[in-house]
Scaffold this motif. Structure first.
Motif, short mmCIF file in Angstrom:
data_model
loop_
_atom_site.label_atom_id
_atom_site.label_comp_id
_atom_site.label_asym_id
_atom_site.label_seq_id
_atom_site.Cartn_x
_atom_site.Cartn_y
_atom_site.Cartn_z
N SER A 100 0.83 -1.19 0.00
CA SER A 100 0.00 0.00 0.00
C SER A 100 0.88 1.26 0.00
O SER A 100 0.53 2.26 -0.63
CB SER A 100 -0.92 -0.02 1.22
N GLU A 101 2.00 1.20 0.70
CA GLU A 101 2.94 2.34 0.71
C GLU A 101 3.46 2.62 -0.70
O GLU A 101 3.58 3.78 -1.12
CB GLU A 101 4.11 2.06 1.66
N MET A 102 3.74 1.55 -1.46
CA MET A 102 4.19 1.72 -2.84
C MET A 102 3.08 2.35 -3.68
O MET A 102 3.33 3.27 -4.46
CB MET A 102 4.60 0.38 -3.45
N ALA A 103 1.85 1.88 -3.51
CA ALA A 103 0.73 2.44 -4.29
C ALA A 103 0.57 3.93 -3.99
O ALA A 103 0.39 4.73 -4.92
CB ALA A 103 -0.55 1.68 -3.98
N ASN A 107 1.10 6.87 -6.68
CA ASN A 107 0.00 7.81 -6.90
C ASN A 107 0.47 9.26 -6.75
O ASN A 107 0.15 10.12 -7.57
CB ASN A 107 -1.13 7.51 -5.91
N ASN A 108 1.26 9.51 -5.71
CA ASN A 108 1.78 10.86 -5.50
C ASN A 108 2.73 11.29 -6.61
O ASN A 108 2.69 12.43 -7.06
CB ASN A 108 2.47 10.96 -4.13
N LEU A 109 3.56 10.37 -7.06
CA LEU A 109 4.48 10.68 -8.15
C LEU A 109 3.70 10.94 -9.44
O LEU A 109 3.99 11.88 -10.17
CB LEU A 109 5.48 9.53 -8.33
N GLY A 110 2.69 10.12 -9.69
CA GLY A 110 1.85 10.33 -10.87
C GLY A 110 1.14 11.68 -10.83
O GLY A 110 1.06 12.40 -11.83
N ALA A 123 0.25 8.66 -16.19
CA ALA A 123 -0.69 7.54 -16.35
C ALA A 123 -0.03 6.22 -15.97
O ALA A 123 -0.67 5.36 -15.33
CB ALA A 123 -1.22 7.50 -17.77
N LEU A 124 1.23 6.04 -16.33
CA LEU A 124 1.92 4.79 -15.99
C LEU A 124 1.98 4.57 -14.49
O LEU A 124 1.70 3.47 -13.99
CB LEU A 124 3.34 4.79 -16.57
N TYR A 125 2.34 5.62 -13.75
CA TYR A 125 2.43 5.50 -12.29
C TYR A 125 1.05 5.34 -11.66
O TYR A 125 0.88 4.54 -10.74
CB TYR A 125 3.16 6.71 -11.71
N LEU A 126 0.09 6.10 -12.14
CA LEU A 126 -1.26 6.02 -11.58
C LEU A 126 -1.90 4.66 -11.85
O LEU A 126 -2.55 4.09 -10.97
CB LEU A 126 -2.13 7.15 -12.13
#
Length: 150
Positions: A100-103, A107-110, A123-126
């Motif tokens: 969940s920390e990775m997600a 999400n924040n990076l995206g 879009a790739l990160y999200l």
């Protein structure tokens, strides 16, 4: 108040066991728009966490994300990007690529890339974040829906 005194005092710079209990202070400063304090306290917690043996990659990644959020709030986007990327690398190296920390970090990076106008990269990160949330919390969880919205 005692936690703040510990973090800001001499003990707060030498005792790695204080990093996790004191980690909640930086986001509190962030939420009250005290970004300079948030950054200073996050850097202290990050330094404490890096001294910990054995290291806790999830706690380290969380501190990197907190620091990135402080940078982002101050419009220091390239520094925020670096912290988010460092957190992603750390989580991948530690075997927490499906956490969940990775997600949240993805999400924040995206979201940061959306701000840059780098929509394909965003879009790739999200999409990766949504896939992790779908497998970890399920498609009926509110955070999954928020990820889809992003």
């Amino acid at each position: 108040m005692r936690a703040i005194q510990l973090l800001d005092g001499e003990a707060g710079s030498k005792d790695p066991s204080l990093s996790e209990p004191l980690a909640g202070l930086a986001p509190l400063c962030h939420e009250t728009r005290q970004y300079a304090k948030a950054e200073t306290r996050t850097l202290r917690c990050l330094a404490l966490e890096e001294m910990r043996v054995p290291r806790n990659p999830l706690a380290l990644a969380q501190q990197l994300g907190n620091l990135a959020a402080a940078f982002q709030a101050e419009h220091r986007y390239s520094e925020a990007e670096g912290m988010y990327r460092r957190a992603v690398d750390l989580l991948e190296a530690s075997g927490a690529a499906a956490s969940s920390e990775m997600a949240s970090t993805l999400n924040n990076l995206g979201s940061l890339y959306i701000r840059f106008g780098k929509l394909e990269q965003a879009a790739l990160y999200l999409e990766r974040a949504v896939a992790i949330w779908e497998s970890t919390v399920g498609p009926t969880h509110p955070i999954y829906a928020q990820g889809l919205s992003n």
